[in-house]
Structure formats: C-alpha cells, structure tokens
Design a protein around this motif. Sequence first.
Motif, PDB file in Angstrom:
ATOM      1  N   ARG A   1      35.176  44.245  48.397  1.00 14.66           N
ATOM      2  CA  ARG A   1      36.058  43.118  48.620  1.00 14.66           C
ATOM      3  C   ARG A   1      37.498  43.616  48.640  1.00 14.66           C
ATOM      4  NH1 ARG A   1      35.800  39.155  43.733  1.00 14.66           N
ATOM      5  NH2 ARG A   1      33.700  38.631  44.386  1.00 14.66           N
TER       6      ARG A   1
ATOM      7  N   THR B   1      39.285  36.543  44.093  1.00 15.35           N
ATOM      8  CA  THR B   1      39.630  36.279  42.697  1.00 15.35           C
ATOM      9  C   THR B   1      39.342  37.473  41.799  1.00 15.35           C
ATOM     10  OG1 THR B   1      37.462  35.278  42.444  1.00 15.35           O
ATOM     11  CG2 THR B   1      39.292  33.796  42.883  1.00 15.35           C
ATOM     12  N   ILE B   2      39.795  37.378  40.552  1.00 19.45           N
ATOM     13  CA  ILE B   2      39.607  38.469  39.592  1.00 19.45           C
ATOM     14  C   ILE B   2      38.128  38.602  39.242  1.00 19.45           C
ATOM     15  CG2 ILE B   2      40.063  39.212  37.225  1.00 19.45           C
ATOM     16  CD1 ILE B   2      42.842  37.969  37.478  1.00 19.45           C
ATOM     17  N   CYS B   3      37.461  37.493  38.987  1.00 15.81           N
ATOM     18  CA  CYS B   3      36.054  37.568  38.565  1.00 15.81           C
ATOM     19  C   CYS B   3      35.176  36.799  39.547  1.00 15.81           C
ATOM     20  CB  CYS B   3      35.890  37.027  37.150  1.00 15.81           C
ATOM     21  SG  CYS B   3      36.058  35.236  37.046  1.00 15.81           S
TER      22      CYS B   3
ATOM     23  N   LYS C   1      47.151  39.037  38.984  1.00 13.72           N
ATOM     24  CA  LYS C   1      46.874  37.610  38.850  1.00 13.72           C
ATOM     25  C   LYS C   1      47.180  36.783  40.096  1.00 13.72           C
ATOM     26  CE  LYS C   1      47.894  37.714  33.877  1.00 13.72           C
ATOM     27  NZ  LYS C   1      46.695  38.443  33.535  1.00 13.72           N
TER      28      LYS C   1
ATOM     29  N   ILE D   1      40.862  42.576  34.517  1.00 15.43           N
ATOM     30  CA  ILE D   1      40.894  43.145  35.858  1.00 15.43           C
ATOM     31  C   ILE D   1      40.150  44.476  35.808  1.00 15.43           C
ATOM     32  CG2 ILE D   1      42.414  44.075  37.627  1.00 15.43           C
ATOM     33  CD1 ILE D   1      44.424  41.869  36.232  1.00 15.43           C
TER      34      ILE D   1
ATOM     35  N   ARG E   1      47.353  37.645  43.294  1.00 11.42           N
ATOM     36  CA  ARG E   1      46.485  38.049  44.403  1.00 11.42           C
ATOM     37  C   ARG E   1      47.202  38.116  45.741  1.00 11.42           C
ATOM     38  NH1 ARG E   1      42.912  40.166  41.224  1.00 11.42           N
ATOM     39  NH2 ARG E   1      41.204  40.153  42.706  1.00 11.42           N
TER      40      ARG E   1
ATOM     41  N   CYS F   1      44.084  33.567  37.846  1.00 16.91           N
ATOM     42  CA  CYS F   1      44.495  34.003  39.185  1.00 16.91           C
ATOM     43  C   CYS F   1      44.627  32.799  40.109  1.00 16.91           C
ATOM     44  CB  CYS F   1      43.560  35.073  39.743  1.00 16.91           C
ATOM     45  SG  CYS F   1      41.881  34.563  40.064  1.00 16.91           S
TER      46      CYS F   1
END
Lengths: 430, 310
Positions: free
Chosen positions: B67, A396-398, B46, A187, B48, A355
């Motif tokens: 974002r 999302t994370i990535c 994780k 993250i 979200r 995620c």
Amino acid sequence: MQILLENSSVAGIDQFDVYRQHGGYASVEKMLTMAPNDIVEAVKKSGLRGRGGAGFSTGMKWSFLDQKSGKPKYLVCNADEGEPGTFKDRYFMERLPHRLIEGLIVSSYALGVNTAYIYVRGELSWIITQLEDAIAEAKSHGFLGSKILGSEFSLEIYVHPGAGAYICGEESALLESLEGKRGYPRIKPPFPAIAGLYGCPTVVNNVETLAAVPWIVMHGGEAYAAIGIGKSTGTKLISACGNIRKPGVYEIALGLPVEEFIYSDSYCGGLLEGRTLKALIAGGSSVPILPAHLATTTAAGEPRLMTYESLFEGGFESGTMLGSGGFIVLDDKACIVRNTWNFARFYHHESCGQCSPCREGTGWLEKVLERIEHGHGRTEDIDLLVEIAKKIEGKTICAFGDAAAWPIASAIRHFRDEFIEHVSLAKDHV
Amino acid sequence: MKVTIDGIELDVPSGTTILEAARQIDTKSAPPAMCYYSTLKDSGGKCRTCLVKITQSSAQNTRPSMRLVPACRTLVEDGMVVQNNLSEEVLEARKGIVELLLINHPLDCPICDQAGECDLQNLAFEHGASGTDYKEERRRFPVQDIGPDIKLHMNRCILCFRCVYVADQLTPHRCHGVLNRGDASEIGTYIAKAVDSDFSGNMIDVCPVGALTDKTFRFKSRVWFARPMNAHRECTACCGKTVVWLKGDEVLRVTARKDDVGEVKDFICNGCRFQHKKLEDWVIEGPMHVDRHSVISQNHYEQLQGPQDA
C-alpha cells in the motif's frame, strides 16, 4: 470435530479440579520434556493461523520474535473481542478459562517468555474474575508462578481489562493501552516482534489461537494439519447470528461447506420458516457482505467452503474473508441499507481519530448513510459513498480504515438496487 | 544508500526517511507534511498527506510495497525506488486526503489570523481539488482560552499532534492533550488547567493551521501587511533569535525563525514572544527571507542589491 470445545459442556469445567480430571494441563507436563523450539516447530507444522481475523501463520509470527535482543520478551493474549457479530472468545473463555491459561503457559514456554498478559474486553467483567480465579488456581497447583512443576521455567500471567474501545483490539493499539497510554495504533514498522510492549519483543495472539496450542503439543502438528483443507488447517470457532434458527458458537473443521453450515441442524439450522437467504457476512462486520448466490457458491459455481481461501475466492469482486468468524446471516426481510448504516455508525463511533482519512471519512460515511436510510438520500449519494470508501481504504495507519470501507463498498457493489430504491422513495426526492 | 525518487537518484545516509531524502532534492516538490516536524520526536504518520508509492522496496527486494506509505515515517532502503508526484495513485490519494482534512475545517480564512501563512491553505491550493461533495454539517467546538497567551479554535484543528509533542518535549509538565475519540477528538487541557510554561508559545508556531493563535496578535493585522524582520536580543532562557513582525515602529508579534520547509529549528521562550513588544527590545538584523510565491511577499523587499554590491 471438537478440539477447543471438547469438554465445554462438562459441569464445573471452569474449575481447576474438573478441568484437570478431563486431561487439562497435560500439555504443560509434556512441554517440560520438550525443547521450546520443538513446540514452535510443531505449531509451524500444524499450519495454525491467527484466529483474530487476519489469518497470519502463527508459527511464522512466533519465529519472527527477536530472541537476540537481550530484552525481556512478552506474550500478549488479545481477548479484546469487539467486532459486531463476533462472540466466540467470550463464549470460550467463560466456559474454558483454564484452557486459555494452559495455552498461554505452553506458548510462553515455546517463546521463552516469563511474563504474559491477557488484555480482556472491559465489558466482560465476569470473565475477568473467572480468569483471575483460574490463574490463582493454576498457581496454587504449581502450574504457574516461579519454577513451574519444579522446572527452571517461570511464568506470571496478568489480566488487564480494556476500557471500552474497539480499536484496542488492533495489536499495536492494544500494546499502547496496556502500557497505560491512549489506544492509538502504532505506525509500523517496527512490528511488535521487534519492538512491542515497553519497546520489547512481543507476540500478540488471539484467545482462540493460543487455546489451540495445547492440543497441538499433545497430538503433534501433523495431526492438526490433517484437519481442514489446504492451508486452512484445524478447527475454527464460528459465532453464528442473525436470522437463523440456532444462533450460537460452533466449532467446525475448516472446509465445511457454507451451505451445510447454514442449513444443517448440527449448526445454524437454517433460516426461519418461510424466509430465504438474502445476504451473508461471513467473518464479522469488517468483511465484505455477500449476496445469497455468492454466499453458498463462488462466482465460478464451485461450492463455497468455510476456509480462508474459498471465502476469498474471486477477491473482493465476488468473495469475502473468513475474518474473525462472526457469521451474520440476513434473510429477505433484512434491509441492507439499514444494516450498512448500522455498521458505518459503529465504525464512526469507534474510529480512534489518529489519522485523518479514517477520522474524517468514517463520519462522512455515516452521515450520508443515515440520510439515505431516513429518506433524504440523493441518487448521487450512492456513488459518493463508493468514492469516500476509496479515499479511506489503504490510506490509514491501521486496518480499521479498510474495515470501515469494505462493508460499505461491498454492500453497494452487490445491492445497488436496494440503495437506488431507498433514494427513489426518498421523501424529498424531486 | 541510493534512493530514486521520481526518477532522481541520490545518496543518503542510512536512517534517512523518504521525506527527508525528497526534501534534499527539492523542498517544493517533496511530499507535503502537515503533522511531521523534524525537530519534534515521534511526530508524523498521522495526516497521511505525504503518502508515496514504493515501486521497488530495495535492491534485494524488488517488489513494490502493498500500500502507499507515509514518506515521513518510512526509512530509505538501499536501491529503493519511490514515486511521488509521478504517480497518479499518489496524487489521487493526496487529493482525497486534502478533501477529508477540509470537510470539517470551517474555511473561515477571511477572519483567521493564520491566513497567508497557513499550511492547510497551501496544501489545498497545491494538492486539493477545486470542490467537494461534502454537504453535511461541519462539527463545531467553542473557542477556548488555553492559558493566558494562547487561544484555541478547535474547529480549525486538523489534529496533527504537533502541539502535544511541543508540550511533551519542550515544557516540563504537559497539561494539555487530545481528549475524546474519532472526529470528536479535541485539543484540551486537563480540567480547565491553564497551559502555562516558558516554552508553550512554540505551539503557535508549529500549528499548521489557525487553531492555536497568539492572543497578543489576534485580529491586529493580516500577516501580509506586517513586515517580518529577523531580530535578536540577549536572552537567558532561549537563543533569542526571532522574527519580529512590524507595522511602522510597532512590534505586532514575535515568532521563532522557520527554515525553508517552514519548520522551527531554534524554539524561543515566552518571554521573547509575548513580553518584548517594543522595537528598542530588539536588534534588527534585516528583512526575513520570504518566498517569492508567498502572499507575504507583497511589498516585501529584502537585500536589494545595488550595482555597487554586485
């Protein structure tokens, strides 16, 4: 224009002696006469951008590296090439392993790094051997190891094979994997330039990016910037595949018209006899697909060029991205729905599951597309796909989530008729 | 540092996350968190569900963020302006994430021990849509015993990783973790090894859903029929401060105490949790505080104030 692949067809160029005879490792000798910062400045001037897909300025990335932390610094070469349609790094490394080693030495010197890693896709087993041989050769000739060519600069390079996960090509997942952990993207912030490998400042660069550095050191940043158009400078390796006559890896000067790249005999050589262009995926499976008329010209009617800017012209409404250079051409016999389903299957299989939007969403996308492709689709499924893609994109994370969502959203944007046809011909359609 | 969340300005020390700042304003309106747990290091980021919109990054940098960002892992900057419940985009994103968390969740609440104190139920009730377009099959895993005290219903798991952090940070040897990848990921033990350590039971308390349940309590009672009482005992392994869930004089189960955001601050040992199931083992302090809106508050009276106390 050949900068990277210049001597690639010379027999035995993957051996140190042949490579050296053709001017190899000259940039290592030259760099020792330069201050590290001069190389960083040259790379900044060259306008070189990350060739892994994101296209971020390499000089900028290098200057973000925390030089004051007092911790060791690392340079990591991302050779975990796994994007469907992209095979340029494989082609390059198996021909010119020494050029990558040279690039790593010069870049490490510029960044003040004494330990560098090459994280190679595990399936490329022969390349792992080639790289290790090349490192041993360079070492025995004094270009690697402690006190390179008698200077005060020392560098060790280690090759680390991946274990088959696409996500480990994401830079922070790559670092986790390199540390021996599960390949989960981190993250951000902190970014690797501050806390990367083992919590130390780290630069992660693509194979092709690092391979361009020796040329920049030898010829100067201005010479590199003179190639290409605007902010898309230098050359780019494009791996062309799909329904074309001459698939393969081509080095182009950025700014080449897309039309010329597809139809010229110097490159893809056009489509097969009697076929016409239907769609183009210009930068690997992750980028939006374009229909034929938007592939060769922009929405405004300008000719589309192979540059970061021109391909993005029109945003995602009518544009795409240069990405990693995986150039997939689809002709009129290709089925867009099947192709989209294939990509969705890939992203479902490769989602790391960390995620929730990506873990759950990619599976849903695949199931719906599989149903449509196999004749069990419903009319409302088409809009449903767009909705699911929206639920993943940007949450999302990535960047993997975006990469999974974009091809599907764009396929429906440009080829909705084809989806409707699939649904209306469905076996259990009522 | 000054931060503005949904138009309310407050001062927080540097190093505070947006979520912690929002909880200081009001725990009810703060972003929901299914994976973040303040007492577990590295948790969060994780699920979200706590995504928020930054409309101004800081006093110097007035640009919005590119974002949505996870409130639990994003640190406050001086002059930051955040939109949580006021942003349509945030609410829409959250609704989508709730739906995605539920598409593979079995919705077996009627037979799930967690029902009534389930974070996912509350999340779906407060932030979810009333329906879904999901028509595919849900993924299924067999129910497993992981160790002598804990049952794992992988079907219900939302992969928040909290139990993994408990094992990492509270027990001497972690022998369970996440296996496989993507939506095939599951919580599992290393070659059928039993999860067996003195603090492993805390996984049950941190689990936001009914994936990890107490084998001594399974199917004994709906939580809202039990009377939760704060209690303590002398314990050499942990703080000994717990909640005992009573039915008559019978101790149905023992859990750690949770704070107003549902997090355990003082973890308890397996001895207190699983082995002391007699009323005489405990010194009862009084009824546990239960939120008026909770389903557990049915027939629950705490601190009745007589006129003489007022």
